[in-house]
Motif scaffolding. Structure first.
Motif, PDB file in Angstrom:
ATOM      1  N   SER A 135       0.989  -1.142  -0.020  1.00 32.26           N
ATOM      2  CA  SER A 135       0.086   0.015  -0.067  1.00 32.26           C
ATOM      3  C   SER A 135       0.824   1.031   0.058  1.00 32.26           C
ATOM      4  O   SER A 135       0.712   1.961   1.121  1.00 32.26           O
ATOM      5  CB  SER A 135      -1.110  -0.145   1.279  1.00 32.26           C
ATOM      6  N   GLN A 136       1.408   1.474  -1.062  1.00 30.51           N
ATOM      7  CA  GLN A 136       2.569   2.723  -1.035  1.00 30.51           C
ATOM      8  C   GLN A 136       2.002   3.979  -1.849  1.00 30.51           C
ATOM      9  O   GLN A 136       2.694   4.776  -1.867  1.00 30.51           O
ATOM     10  CB  GLN A 136       3.810   2.136  -1.889  1.00 30.51           C
ATOM     11  N   ALA A 137       0.434   3.660  -2.282  1.00 35.06           N
ATOM     12  CA  ALA A 137       0.225   4.790  -3.082  1.00 35.06           C
ATOM     13  C   ALA A 137       0.248   6.257  -2.671  1.00 35.06           C
ATOM     14  O   ALA A 137       0.306   7.125  -3.267  1.00 35.06           O
ATOM     15  CB  ALA A 137      -1.392   4.490  -3.710  1.00 35.06           C
ATOM     16  N   GLY A 138      -0.030   6.076  -1.320  1.00 37.91           N
ATOM     17  CA  GLY A 138       0.036   7.490  -0.453  1.00 37.91           C
ATOM     18  C   GLY A 138       1.464   8.224  -0.423  1.00 37.91           C
ATOM     19  O   GLY A 138       1.703   9.604  -0.580  1.00 37.91           O
ATOM     20  N   ARG A 139       2.510   7.247  -0.685  1.00 32.17           N
ATOM     21  CA  ARG A 139       3.804   8.038  -0.736  1.00 32.17           C
ATOM     22  C   ARG A 139       4.036   8.720  -1.887  1.00 32.17           C
ATOM     23  O   ARG A 139       4.926   9.740  -2.085  1.00 32.17           O
ATOM     24  CB  ARG A 139       4.897   6.651  -0.706  1.00 32.17           C
ATOM     25  N   PHE A 140       3.099   8.514  -2.917  1.00 31.89           N
ATOM     26  CA  PHE A 140       3.432   9.274  -4.286  1.00 31.89           C
ATOM     27  C   PHE A 140       2.316  10.133  -4.645  1.00 31.89           C
ATOM     28  O   PHE A 140       2.050  10.394  -5.590  1.00 31.89           O
ATOM     29  CB  PHE A 140       3.285   8.244  -5.300  1.00 31.89           C
ATOM     30  N   GLY A 141       1.677  10.471  -3.303  1.00 29.19           N
ATOM     31  CA  GLY A 141       0.610  11.524  -3.386  1.00 29.19           C
ATOM     32  C   GLY A 141      -0.754  11.151  -3.787  1.00 29.19           C
ATOM     33  O   GLY A 141      -1.660  11.915  -3.910  1.00 29.19           O
ATOM     34  N   MET A 153     -10.275   9.053  -3.547  1.00 23.52           N
ATOM     35  CA  MET A 153      -9.110   9.858  -3.121  1.00 23.52           C
ATOM     36  C   MET A 153      -9.310  11.134  -2.390  1.00 23.52           C
ATOM     37  O   MET A 153     -10.587  11.599  -2.709  1.00 23.52           O
ATOM     38  CB  MET A 153      -8.195  10.423  -4.432  1.00 23.52           C
ATOM     39  N   LEU A 154      -8.866  11.585  -1.426  1.00 24.42           N
ATOM     40  CA  LEU A 154      -8.955  12.659  -0.513  1.00 24.42           C
ATOM     41  C   LEU A 154      -7.870  13.717  -0.049  1.00 24.42           C
ATOM     42  O   LEU A 154      -6.697  13.234  -0.575  1.00 24.42           O
ATOM     43  CB  LEU A 154      -9.452  12.088   0.921  1.00 24.42           C
ATOM     44  N   GLU A 155      -8.242  14.746   0.191  1.00 27.31           N
ATOM     45  CA  GLU A 155      -7.293  15.801  -0.006  1.00 27.31           C
ATOM     46  C   GLU A 155      -6.106  15.480   1.045  1.00 27.31           C
ATOM     47  O   GLU A 155      -4.900  15.594   0.406  1.00 27.31           O
ATOM     48  CB  GLU A 155      -7.687  17.077   0.645  1.00 27.31           C
ATOM     49  N   ASP A 156      -6.210  15.228   2.117  1.00 27.87           N
ATOM     50  CA  ASP A 156      -5.271  14.671   2.901  1.00 27.87           C
ATOM     51  C   ASP A 156      -3.833  15.202   3.091  1.00 27.87           C
ATOM     52  O   ASP A 156      -2.940  14.733   2.984  1.00 27.87           O
ATOM     53  CB  ASP A 156      -5.007  13.262   2.756  1.00 27.87           C
ATOM     54  N   GLY A 157      -3.921  16.663   3.024  1.00 26.88           N
ATOM     55  CA  GLY A 157      -2.609  17.557   3.122  1.00 26.88           C
ATOM     56  C   GLY A 157      -1.898  17.994   2.248  1.00 26.88           C
ATOM     57  O   GLY A 157      -0.862  18.403   2.256  1.00 26.88           O
ATOM     58  N   GLN A 158      -2.322  17.745   0.862  1.00 26.54           N
ATOM     59  CA  GLN A 158      -1.425  17.940  -0.305  1.00 26.54           C
ATOM     60  C   GLN A 158      -1.469  19.731  -0.129  1.00 26.54           C
ATOM     61  O   GLN A 158      -2.208  20.326   0.361  1.00 26.54           O
ATOM     62  CB  GLN A 158      -1.894  17.507  -1.489  1.00 26.54           C
ATOM     63  N   ALA A 159      -0.020  20.146  -1.101  1.00 24.59           N
ATOM     64  CA  ALA A 159      -0.025  21.395  -0.802  1.00 24.59           C
ATOM     65  C   ALA A 159      -1.102  22.326  -1.838  1.00 24.59           C
ATOM     66  O   ALA A 159      -1.506  23.214  -1.567  1.00 24.59           O
ATOM     67  CB  ALA A 159       1.475  21.734  -1.389  1.00 24.59           C
ATOM     68  N   LYS A 160      -1.606  21.325  -2.778  1.00 29.53           N
ATOM     69  CA  LYS A 160      -2.815  21.897  -3.662  1.00 29.53           C
ATOM     70  C   LYS A 160      -3.450  20.936  -4.071  1.00 29.53           C
ATOM     71  O   LYS A 160      -3.000  19.895  -4.403  1.00 29.53           O
ATOM     72  CB  LYS A 160      -1.977  22.704  -4.931  1.00 29.53           C
ATOM     73  N   ALA A 203      -3.475  16.584  -7.578  1.00 28.25           N
ATOM     74  CA  ALA A 203      -2.829  17.099  -6.409  1.00 28.25           C
ATOM     75  C   ALA A 203      -1.379  17.511  -6.816  1.00 28.25           C
ATOM     76  O   ALA A 203      -0.869  16.999  -7.764  1.00 28.25           O
ATOM     77  CB  ALA A 203      -3.040  15.959  -5.467  1.00 28.25           C
ATOM     78  N   GLU A 204      -1.054  18.267  -5.742  1.00 29.97           N
ATOM     79  CA  GLU A 204       0.412  18.768  -5.862  1.00 29.97           C
ATOM     80  C   GLU A 204       0.943  18.446  -4.384  1.00 29.97           C
ATOM     81  O   GLU A 204       0.810  19.394  -3.631  1.00 29.97           O
ATOM     82  CB  GLU A 204       0.683  20.049  -6.383  1.00 29.97           C
ATOM     83  N   ARG A 207       3.406  16.279  -9.451  1.00 25.60           N
ATOM     84  CA  ARG A 207       1.931  16.531  -9.564  1.00 25.60           C
ATOM     85  C   ARG A 207       1.387  15.185  -9.647  1.00 25.60           C
ATOM     86  O   ARG A 207       1.963  14.142 -10.134  1.00 25.60           O
ATOM     87  CB  ARG A 207       1.872  17.301 -10.905  1.00 25.60           C
ATOM     88  N   VAL A 208       0.129  15.009  -9.281  1.00 23.50           N
ATOM     89  CA  VAL A 208      -0.573  13.641  -9.308  1.00 23.50           C
ATOM     90  C   VAL A 208      -2.091  13.955  -9.892  1.00 23.50           C
ATOM     91  O   VAL A 208      -2.665  14.828  -9.189  1.00 23.50           O
ATOM     92  CB  VAL A 208      -0.603  13.029  -8.052  1.00 23.50           C
ATOM     93  N   ILE A 209      -2.469  13.097 -10.613  1.00 21.39           N
ATOM     94  CA  ILE A 209      -3.726  13.021 -11.135  1.00 21.39           C
ATOM     95  C   ILE A 209      -4.406  11.848 -11.016  1.00 21.39           C
ATOM     96  O   ILE A 209      -3.701  10.732 -11.353  1.00 21.39           O
ATOM     97  CB  ILE A 209      -4.182  13.864 -12.536  1.00 21.39           C
ATOM     98  N   TYR A 210      -5.596  11.457 -10.576  1.00 21.76           N
ATOM     99  CA  TYR A 210      -6.006  10.300 -10.179  1.00 21.76           C
ATOM    100  C   TYR A 210      -7.475   9.945 -10.800  1.00 21.76           C
ATOM    101  O   TYR A 210      -8.247  11.107 -10.761  1.00 21.76           O
ATOM    102  CB  TYR A 210      -6.195  10.003  -8.978  1.00 21.76           C
TER     103      TYR A 210
END
Length: 606
Positions: A488-494, A539-546, A568-569, A575-578
């Motif tokens: 479950s490493q997805a969070g590490r990549f935003g 996906m939830l915001e969870d503290g991203q810069a943007k 998200a940034e 940058r990440v888009i999901y």
């Protein structure tokens, strides 16, 4: 990556002409006769298993094969749910095959799809006799390709199948469509080298076929499979049917079957639907899976829906897979009930040729007989415009490409380079690959040379300003490593995903909503799907810069349940888009992929 074994990388480029691309997407269907295709009658086929043996039988097994313990007096077989009317037989016995063909003919079955496990295998040694006996009854047969031999590459798959066709493809009873020999590919073999591996294998086979052509029917209903194979099928629907009553099947099947037929039709490929009488593998697997037969009503419900959906072929799982209790072959328990039901429905199904709309456009050489393009479809001009936007933006796809996003980009003419995990572990430079695309399922290769080196490389790529587009084929990307361990490493990549449900409550009123209408081809509101794989991972915001919510899911009280599409940034950089995987299997899949990449292009520096 096995799909591109022998190559450090695979570049795929296509030229957009009309709705579909030529080259990769046209495949072996290019040049097929629309007139001949429209005239083809409906066909009925059944999966057939020649792997049963008796100690003194003509197959020469020297042992009891695939039956287990046999108690003829009690009509019980330890590895079979039911007991055959013919008893525990030998699959190589010509008299047994002859009886099977007589039953198949009586039931209106045209073709036996024969389980085949390799050259010299017990199943292979039965093939010649099966073809000979089928021919004597006016039936045909073809192989069901179950597994790719070592070293499981596109080349070994292609060589293996070509060798099969040199042995059996010239037999008068071998199944052909026009001049093309037919091979069905089971899901196991498909997964062993992946869709890109089969893309390469099909290309190799078509280049090396000397006398006859080839049609390969893949065990997967997906956008990508519809671009790789000449037809689509599924072997087993038991997972979907489990726990359903016949009435529930009558609600589930019409929409599901229609979507499968339209998927194949839309790509100009052979459409098939699978019906099963029931299923029960609890004698050979623990805990196993069981689907009740309801005295034939479950089977009838599927047949009714299949005929209404009007595929080219109906497939029966199975004629005689006794281990899994899916057989229609007469049993001590059910007698000839399922032959009688099959005969009733095959007569109806084959009474008329398949409906073809003469005014519809022709894709891949076959006339399209599906519905008009759905709302939100992307025009050719818009595809070309997106392609042009990405001329200076290089996309690298992480290995094991599965989701339709990869194949749609190819259709649109966007250059995509498949990167091996070795390349990724060695480091990816955002200046060379401005976008990395994840479109695998839930597994990825986390380690190449040292533990977690792929993770470290992806994190470094984002920190250096790279962009990660995550449009997976299954619910939770980066969840399992190469050994199947949950990491479950997805969070590490935003990609801040949270678990939802495996299946929503039956009375749930769920609606997708665009909060800002930033996806112009996607409707402002539309319903959550009613069938298929409905596992929800938001996906939830969870503290991203943007963070930008692009498509939300709401319940009947308009409560926010998370994002199906989000940008998200992360604070660490990049940058990440999901996009939730279920959108890529739905009616707005094309719209979602186009709008996601159009949105991302404006935020990626060339």
């Amino acid at each position: 990556m096995s799909a591109v074994a022998g190559d450090n990388r695979l570049w795929v480029k296509v030229l957009v002409i009309g709705f579909f691309a030529v080259g990769v997407t046209a495949g072996p269907l290019a040049g097929a006769s629309a007139e001949g295709r429209g005239a083809e009658p409906h066909r009925v086929m059944a999966f057939y298993y020649p792997w049963y043996g008796t100690a003194d039988g003509p197959g020469g097994a020297g042992r009891v094969a695939h039956w287990g313990r046999i108690d003829a007096e009690k009509k019980d077989i330890s590895e079979s749910t039911h007991y055959p009317v013919l008893g525990a037989y030998d699959s190589h016995d010509p008299n047994i095959i002859d009886q099977h063909c007589r039953w198949a003919k009586r039931a209106g079955i045209d073709t036996l799809i024969v389980s085949w496990w390799g050259h010299g295998d017990y199943t292979d040694r039965a093939m010649q006799t099966i073809l000979d006996v089928c021919g004597s009854h006016g039936l045909s047969a073809c192989i069901y390709y179950e597994t790719v031999p070592s070293s499981q590459t596109a080349e070994t798959a292609a060589q293996d199948i070509l060798k099969v066709l040199r042995k059996y493809g010239g037999h008068p009873a071998y199944l052909r469509i026009g001049d093309d020999a037919v091979v069905f590919v089971y899901g196991r073999a498909l997964q062993e080298i992946g869709l890109t591996g089969w893309l390469k294998a099909v290309g190799i086979m078509n280049r090396r076929m000397l006398v006859v052509g080839l049609k390969v029917i893949g065990d997967q209903f997906s956008y990508g499979a519809a671009r790789v194979f000449d037809g689509l099928h599924t072997y087993n629907t038991a997972g979907s049917l489990q726990g359903m009553t016949p009435d529930e099947v009558r609600k589930w099947a019409p929409g599901t079957y229609r979507a499968w037929v339209e998927l194949a039709d839309g790509a100009g490929k052979i459409s098939t639907l699978t019906v099963i009488p029931g299923y029960d593998d609890t004698k050979i697997r623990k805990p196993g899976l069981a689907v009740k037969r309801f005295d034939g009503e479950l089977y009838r419900a599927q047949w009714d829906a299949a005929i209404e959906a009007d595929p080219h072929w109906v497939l029966i799982t199975s004629f005689n897979e006794w281990h899994e209790g899916s057989e229609i072959e007469p049993s001590f328990e059910d007698k000839e009930l399922y032959l009688d039901i099959t005969a009733h429905y095959t007569k109806i199904f084959k009474a008329d040729p398949r409906a073809v709309h003469p005014s519809a456009p022709s894709y891949g050489g076959y006339p399209y007989s599906g519905p008009p393009a759905p709302p939100g479809s992307v025009s050719t001009a818009e595809r070309v415009a997106l392609r042009d936007r990405y001329r200076g933006i290089r996309i690298g796809a992480l290995s094991d490409v599965d989701s339709m996003a990869f194949w749609w980009l190819l259709d649109a003419g966007v250059d995509v380079e498949i990167l091996s995990w070795e390349q990724v572990a060695g480091g990816v430079d955002p200046a060379k690959h401005q976008v990395l695309l994840y479109c695998a399922g839930e597994h990825y290769r986390r380690t190449v040379n040292r533990p977690g080196d792929v993770d470290d490389a992806l994190a470094a790529y984002l920190k250096a300003g790279g962009s990660l587009a995550v449009l997976p084929a299954l619910p939770w990307p980066f969840y399992y490593d190469q050994d199947g361990k949950a990491v479950s490493q997805a969070g590490r990549f935003g990609v801040t995903i949270r678990g939802g449900w495996e299946r929503p409550q039956s009375d749930a009123k769920l609606t997708f909503v665009q909060p800002k209408r930033l996806l112009p081809h996607v409707p402002g509101e539309f319903a959550f799907p009613a069938s298929g794989d409905l596992r929800w991972r938001a996906m939830l915001e969870d503290g991203q810069a943007k963070y930008t919510s692009l498509l939300q899911l709401h319940d009947g009280e308009k409560k926010y349940l998370g994002d199906a599409v989000a940008y998200a940034e992360p604070r660490e950089g990049g940058r990440v888009i999901y996009a939730w995987f279920g959108l890529l299997n739905g009616p707005y899949a094309e719209a979602v992929v186009h709008d996601v990449f159009d949105f991302l292009a404006s935020r990626v520096a060339k």
